[in-house]
Design a protein around this motif. Structure first.
Motif, PDB file in Angstrom:
ATOM      1  N   TRP A 100       3.984  14.235 -10.882  1.00 49.91           N
ATOM      2  CA  TRP A 100       3.957  14.881 -12.144  1.00 49.91           C
ATOM      3  C   TRP A 100       2.747  15.800 -13.361  1.00 49.91           C
ATOM      4  O   TRP A 100       3.374  16.314 -14.415  1.00 49.91           O
ATOM      5  CB  TRP A 100       4.463  13.451 -13.188  1.00 49.91           C
ATOM      6  CG  TRP A 100       4.997  13.101 -14.461  1.00 49.91           C
ATOM      7  CD1 TRP A 100       6.022  13.713 -14.049  1.00 49.91           C
ATOM      8  CD2 TRP A 100       4.412  12.489 -15.144  1.00 49.91           C
ATOM      9  NE1 TRP A 100       5.887  12.967 -15.654  1.00 49.91           N
ATOM     10  CE2 TRP A 100       5.425  12.822 -16.603  1.00 49.91           C
ATOM     11  CE3 TRP A 100       2.720  12.311 -15.757  1.00 49.91           C
ATOM     12  CZ2 TRP A 100       5.102  12.255 -17.884  1.00 49.91           C
ATOM     13  CZ3 TRP A 100       2.890  12.185 -17.595  1.00 49.91           C
ATOM     14  CH2 TRP A 100       4.084  11.986 -18.274  1.00 49.91           C
ATOM     15  N   LEU A 101       1.514  14.637 -13.282  1.00 49.04           N
ATOM     16  CA  LEU A 101       0.741  15.089 -14.211  1.00 49.04           C
ATOM     17  C   LEU A 101       0.770  16.654 -14.013  1.00 49.04           C
ATOM     18  O   LEU A 101       0.144  17.370 -14.676  1.00 49.04           O
ATOM     19  CB  LEU A 101      -0.891  14.704 -14.212  1.00 49.04           C
ATOM     20  CG  LEU A 101      -0.952  12.933 -14.271  1.00 49.04           C
ATOM     21  CD1 LEU A 101      -2.461  12.272 -14.118  1.00 49.04           C
ATOM     22  CD2 LEU A 101      -0.243  12.918 -15.542  1.00 49.04           C
ATOM     23  N   LEU A 102       0.430  16.827 -13.052  1.00 48.53           N
ATOM     24  CA  LEU A 102       0.099  18.624 -12.010  1.00 48.53           C
ATOM     25  C   LEU A 102       0.620  19.574 -12.944  1.00 48.53           C
ATOM     26  O   LEU A 102       1.000  20.474 -13.154  1.00 48.53           O
ATOM     27  CB  LEU A 102      -0.083  18.617 -10.460  1.00 48.53           C
ATOM     28  CG  LEU A 102      -1.405  18.050 -10.434  1.00 48.53           C
ATOM     29  CD1 LEU A 102      -1.307  18.820  -8.887  1.00 48.53           C
ATOM     30  CD2 LEU A 102      -2.524  19.035 -10.682  1.00 48.53           C
ATOM     31  N   ASN A 103       2.678  18.679 -12.284  1.00 49.17           N
ATOM     32  CA  ASN A 103       3.160  19.403 -12.848  1.00 49.17           C
ATOM     33  C   ASN A 103       3.148  20.100 -14.917  1.00 49.17           C
ATOM     34  O   ASN A 103       3.577  21.055 -15.080  1.00 49.17           O
ATOM     35  CB  ASN A 103       4.877  19.115 -12.804  1.00 49.17           C
ATOM     36  CG  ASN A 103       5.916  19.493 -13.265  1.00 49.17           C
ATOM     37  OD1 ASN A 103       6.205  20.585 -12.970  1.00 49.17           O
ATOM     38  ND2 ASN A 103       7.200  18.777 -13.068  1.00 49.17           N
ATOM     39  N   GLY A 132       0.851   9.533  -5.651  1.00 48.74           N
ATOM     40  CA  GLY A 132       0.967  10.522  -5.640  1.00 48.74           C
ATOM     41  C   GLY A 132       2.271  10.852  -6.255  1.00 48.74           C
ATOM     42  O   GLY A 132       1.969  12.284  -7.380  1.00 48.74           O
ATOM     43  N   LEU A 133       3.642   9.971  -7.100  1.00 49.80           N
ATOM     44  CA  LEU A 133       3.981  10.778  -8.380  1.00 49.80           C
ATOM     45  C   LEU A 133       4.032  10.953  -9.369  1.00 49.80           C
ATOM     46  O   LEU A 133       3.622  12.255  -9.996  1.00 49.80           O
ATOM     47  CB  LEU A 133       6.041   9.810  -8.744  1.00 49.80           C
ATOM     48  CG  LEU A 133       6.377   9.500  -6.676  1.00 49.80           C
ATOM     49  CD1 LEU A 133       7.519   8.809  -7.435  1.00 49.80           C
ATOM     50  CD2 LEU A 133       7.423  11.081  -6.727  1.00 49.80           C
ATOM     51  N   GLN A 160       0.661  -1.079   0.132  1.00 52.36           N
ATOM     52  CA  GLN A 160       0.090  -0.249  -0.065  1.00 52.36           C
ATOM     53  C   GLN A 160       0.986   1.205  -0.004  1.00 52.36           C
ATOM     54  O   GLN A 160       0.829   2.349  -0.960  1.00 52.36           O
ATOM     55  CB  GLN A 160      -0.832   0.227   1.437  1.00 52.36           C
ATOM     56  CG  GLN A 160      -2.233  -1.549   1.296  1.00 52.36           C
ATOM     57  CD  GLN A 160      -2.919  -0.892   1.581  1.00 52.36           C
ATOM     58  OE1 GLN A 160      -3.730   0.047   1.713  1.00 52.36           O
ATOM     59  NE2 GLN A 160      -3.645  -1.644   2.875  1.00 52.36           N
ATOM     60  N   VAL A 161       1.808   0.812   1.012  1.00 59.73           N
ATOM     61  CA  VAL A 161       2.148   2.056   0.580  1.00 59.73           C
ATOM     62  C   VAL A 161       3.669   2.588  -0.577  1.00 59.73           C
ATOM     63  O   VAL A 161       3.080   4.148  -0.673  1.00 59.73           O
ATOM     64  CB  VAL A 161       3.496   1.909   1.509  1.00 59.73           C
ATOM     65  CG1 VAL A 161       4.781   3.466   1.778  1.00 59.73           C
ATOM     66  CG2 VAL A 161       3.352   2.498   3.516  1.00 59.73           C
ATOM     67  N   ILE A 162       3.747   1.312  -1.488  1.00 58.70           N
ATOM     68  CA  ILE A 162       4.465   1.715  -2.617  1.00 58.70           C
ATOM     69  C   ILE A 162       3.134   2.283  -3.695  1.00 58.70           C
ATOM     70  O   ILE A 162       3.267   2.925  -4.753  1.00 58.70           O
ATOM     71  CB  ILE A 162       4.414   0.633  -3.331  1.00 58.70           C
ATOM     72  CG1 ILE A 162       6.367  -0.194  -2.419  1.00 58.70           C
ATOM     73  CG2 ILE A 162       5.554   0.169  -5.118  1.00 58.70           C
ATOM     74  CD1 ILE A 162       6.879  -1.421  -2.591  1.00 58.70           C
ATOM     75  N   VAL A 163       2.176   1.265  -3.598  1.00 53.77           N
ATOM     76  CA  VAL A 163       0.844   2.441  -4.377  1.00 53.77           C
ATOM     77  C   VAL A 163       1.062   3.493  -4.532  1.00 53.77           C
ATOM     78  O   VAL A 163       0.853   4.272  -4.888  1.00 53.77           O
ATOM     79  CB  VAL A 163       0.155   1.012  -4.349  1.00 53.77           C
ATOM     80  CG1 VAL A 163      -1.343   2.008  -4.796  1.00 53.77           C
ATOM     81  CG2 VAL A 163      -0.134   0.138  -5.383  1.00 53.77           C
TER      82      VAL A 163
END
Lengths: 484, 425
Positions: B42-45, B37-38, B29-32
């Motif tokens: 990335w999309l927002l950036n 989040g990344l 879950q942490v990895i997902v």
């Protein structure tokens, strides 16, 4: 008969009467008519109404079909020929189909290259053979032979140069030999179908698909090398990272270098020339084959105990299912340029395929979730008690049963997806229904024609979709293992 | 005999994050979450960079700018001086009216066809099967186009309906005439249909921002009162039946209670049909149905009706034959068996897929784009988007509105579903 009874009655018949024939109203066609069409006043009324409707429809359509015109250069000529049949006669003008069938099939794909999509279509069935009938030599042979015969016949009909037909014949014969000698090996055709199909349809250098496959080879190599030492999850992760790095950086450079050293390839065909059923089938087949695995993963994610995975799956599924496909297609054509790094601009067909895949995957996930929920709890517990881990339990116990239950839903999602490929005309692609018909109707020769193109395209869609739904019924019957 | 060694001490090792089922779920879950989040970052950036590169900002102030385009079918007041937001609302009402008419029509058609498909009448059952298979296996877009293109291209201009004095003298008929008892005119501009109107309406009351239409309210009030009275009558009849075993004859009483008050009210207010009449250049009076609206609604009804027919058929077949036989054994007549035994059980099977058909129909109204119907996608996602060039804002808002409509429909229908569901204890 009891003794006393025999003693008290004066007469007992001791021979059988010859069997009489049933009354006229109780046998044959009359009985059937009475039971099925005229069993009561309501039924009789319904029958009469239905007969009237059929009569009106036939009277309207029959002359139109009987006066069909197949040879004409324009709608005006068609109308002249029909008018010659008599005063006020109506007639269908199928000449438009005869004149423009190649656009309905292939769009603006170069005419001399038609053999490429036809070969790709034939190979599709060879690639499907191991998926549909794995290890069943007879079925695989039949499918391969049929596909081969179909491709060669169509190529002859299209007037393809003899060299190409000969090469294709050799290829198909080789595949047939493979299907006969080692039916299980045919699965390699399936594995390599996607890059081969890409190369056949879009053409271009041979090296781009080859280096893309090299990424998968890298993944496999890293996995095999690391797996004994660090176990499956870490090795898989490392392999994925290696493959992604390969695709992200050296892939394109290596492909370019190789093609400058050894420039072999096919004539490139840009996406703008794709159209008609070629486009519909390309989008449909690609989206179907990628949406099924994605849909299964989403369904498993939605059923998962892991809160975050579950929330993300639910969010994705509900969002996609809540908006119309058209808005997603507009996202592909208008918004993707905002979400990707500045300067990225990739193929519109690819963008549409990605969004259509997401759309179908969300619907499939719900269908499969229904199948997962329908399994009795005992199946999950039995798998656990056998000591299977999560993926083993899913692969060996849960999914085979859940997918079998969901076959009708899965196939109707596929049918819906195939029908929805017509919507790509709204983002400027040439789908057979609206895109090509608009072009045909814009031609001065065929201006004002409407029934014939729509009937032609509708009939082809009907055949394909009805075929798919019949196949799903067959599959359901074949896979039924319960006792009845 | 040696004792078993102590269980190994639970010392935490890093590898347990992957190989220990207690921790593995956490790790995954942490990895997902990190990957998600990344991806979002990335999309927002990218979006921010792209907006900056195009010199655009992200705001919705354009909604309060003058729209400047005309919409043919408006259910709420709108001129081309109104704002883009007003255009959005007009588009939304146009979407909703197609969805509403479509859902009602498709349900009626679907139930009739679904029942007729199960009919013992061979011919009728076959015809219905052909209808269902043809409509289910051909794209909706084709049905919209095949209805729209002929009616908009074949239908005569309003002038074809004219009867001049010379023609009367010569005894000629006009090139086209109104259908359905001389009330409905199908022209190339649209279909002119009669409109129910009141000659003595009650007017309306202005209450600040909203105005109440008294005519409509009074009809609703009278109709509601009649229904309440009808239910009271039914309850009394049932009480009498419980007490004496004889059910009093009520059908003519209930008919009077249901029909008479409303009919009297409508007659008092002077209900009449305003029939479209040909004036100098065009028809006036009545209501003009755009061809786009007609084609879209009709195609949606026919297409979705085929799916609903299958759902209804499957629902009725899902009720086991033993239920019917049990009802007959109790001495119930066939129509009572249908209404008391089969339908309540079939409804439970029918309603969930019916909800998803309603959702599909609502989303499919966006296919109005094929006939230039100005629904939500046509106004907000079409003309407004092209005029202002704000793709990101328009598309996001449009998706949000469609999502909201879908969620509301499924919420409402789920409440209904819960009320008819089998009560398990």
């Amino acid at each position: 008969m009891s003794e006393t009874h025999a003693a008290t009655v004066s007469y007992v018949r001791d021979t059988m009467l010859p069997p009489a024939e049933a009354p006229v109203t109780e046998r044959g066609a009359i009985k059937w008519l009475r039971e099925n069409l005229f069993s009561g006043w309501l039924n009789t009324l319904l029958t009469l109404i239905a007969l009237y409707i059929i009569f009106v429809a036939v009277r309207a359509v029959m002359p139109w079909l009987m006066n069909s015109v197949w040879n004409a250069a324009s709608l005006g000529e068609c109308r002249q020929i029909v008018a010659a049949a008599g005063e006020g006669a109506t007639g269908a003008c199928w000449a438009v189909i005869r004149d423009r069938w190649h656009q309905y099939m292939f769009g603006f794909y170069p005419r001399e290259l038609y053999w490429r999509p036809v070969l790709a279509f034939g190979l599709l069935f060879v690639a499907l053979a191991p998926v549909l009938y794995y290890g069943n030599r007879r079925a695989e042979l039949t499918l391969t032979a049929t596909a081969g015969a179909f491709v060669i016949a169509v190529l002859f009909a299209l007037g393809t140069p003899f060299g190409i037909v000969a090469a294709v014949t050799v290829l198909m014969a080789a595949l047939l030999a493979l299907a006969w000698a080692a039916p299980k090996r045919l699965v390699w055709v399936t594995v390599f179908y996607a890059p081969v199909c890409y190369l056949l349809l879009w053409g271009g250098s041979v090296w781009a698909p080859v280096t893309a496959i090299a990424g998968f080879a890298l993944l496999a190599a890293v996995f095999v090398a690391l797996q004994p030492r660090v176990g499956v999850p870490v090795a898989l992760g490392a392999g994925l990272v290696a493959a992604v790095l390969w695709w992200a950086y050296p892939d394109a450079t290596v492909a370019r270098a190789l093609s400058s050293i050894l420039p072999i390839g096919l004539t490139a065909v840009p996406s703008t020339q794709f159209g008609g059923f070629l486009l519909a089938i390309t989008i449909g087949v690609t989206a179907i084959s990628f949406s099924l695995p994605l849909g299964i993963l989403l369904a498993l994610g939605r059923q998962s105990n892991m809160l975050i995975v579950k929330a993300l799956s639910v969010g994705f599924i509900e969002f996609i299912r809540g908006v119309p496909l058209i808005t997603l297609l507009f996202t592909a054509s208008l918004l993707l340029q905002y979400f990707l790094p500045p300067g990225t601009n990739f193929d519109i067909i690819l963008r549409v395929i990605i969004l259509v895949t997401f759309f179908a995957a969300a619907y499939l996930a719900e269908v499969i979730r229904g199948g997962l929920a329908a399994l009795p709890r005992g199946q999950y517990e039995a798998a656990d008690s056998l000591g299977l881990d999560y993926w083993q339990a899913q692969r060996l116990v849960i999914l085979p049963q859940a997918l079998k239950i969901s076959i009708p839903g899965i196939v109707s999602t596929f049918i819906g997806l195939f029908k929805d490929t017509t919507l790509v005309s709204f983002v400027g692609l040439m789908d057979p229904l609206r895109g090509v018909t608009q072009i045909v109707r814009a031609d001065i020769n065929w201006k004002g024609i409407y029934w014939e193109p729509y009937i032609f395209v509708g009939a082809i869609f009907f055949l394909m979709c009805y075929g798919m739904s019949r196949y799903s019924m067959y599959l359901e019957r074949k896979l039924r293992t319960d006792h009845r | 005999m040696a004792l078993a060694p102590d269980a190994p001490k639970d010392s935490f090792r890093l590898s347990m994050l992957i190989y220990d089922t207690r921790f593995r779920a956490m790790t995954i879950q942490v990895i997902v979450l990190i990957l998600f989040g990344l991806a979002v970052a990335w999309l927002l950036n990218n979006t921010v960079q792209n907006l900056a590169a195009k010199g655009k900002t992200f705001n919705y102030s354009f909604l309060w700018v003058r729209a400047g385009y005309d919409i043919e079918q408006t259910l709420i007041p709108y001129t081309n001086d109104s704002t883009h937001f007003r255009a959005l609302l007009v588009g939304l009402t146009n979407t909703l009216v197609v969805a509403l008419v479509g859902c009602i029509g498709a349900t009626i058609l679907g139930v009739i066809v679904g029942v007729l498909r199960l009919s013992k009448n061979w011919l009728v059952a076959r015809i219905m099967t052909v209808y269902v298979e043809i409509f289910r296996n051909i794209p909706l877009l084709l049905w919209i186009l095949i209805i729209y293109v002929p009616i908009s291209e074949i239908a005569p201009a309003p002038s074809a309906f004219r009867v001049t004095e010379e023609m009367q003298a010569a005894g000629q008929a006009p090139a086209a005439s109104k259908i359905l008892f001389d009330t409905v005119a199908v022209t190339n501009r649209g279909i002119y249909a009669p409109l129910p109107l009141f000659s003595r309406p009650l007017g309306s009351v202005d209450l600040g921002p909203v105005s109440l239409n008294l005519t409509f309210l009074s009809i609703v009030a009278v109709l509601g009162a009649s229904i309440l009275a009808y239910r009271a009558l039914r309850a009394r009849a049932r009480a009498v039946q419980e007490a004496t075993g004889v059910r009093p004859v009520t059908w003519w009483k209930s008919l009077m209670i249901l029909v008479l008050p409303t009919a009297l009210l409508l007659a008092a207010m002077g209900l009449h049909l305003e029939i479209p009449e040909l004036t100098r250049f065009n028809f006036t009076g009545g209501i003009l149905l755009q061809h786009a609206f007609t084609a879209l609604t009709l195609a949606l009804i026919l297409y979705t009706g085929a799916f609903i027919a299958e759902i209804v058929r499957a629902g009725i077949l899902a009720v086991s034959k033993g239920q019917t036989e049990a009802a007959y054994a109790l001495g119930l007549r066939p129509n009572r068996t249908m209404s008391l035994i089969i339908l309540p059980q079939a409804l439970r099977v029918i309603i969930p897929p019916l909800i998803s058909q309603y959702l599909n129909l609502t989303k499919n109204t966006s296919l109005g784009i094929a006939v230039s119907y100005l629904d939500l996608r046509g106004t907000l996602g079409g003309i407004t988007l092209n005029q202002t060039g704000r793709e990101l804002e328009c598309m996001l808002l449009m998706m949000l509105i469609y999502l909201t409509i879908s969620l509301i429909i499924s919420a409402v229908m789920n409440v209904y579903n819960r009320s008819v569901r089998l009560k398990e204890r």
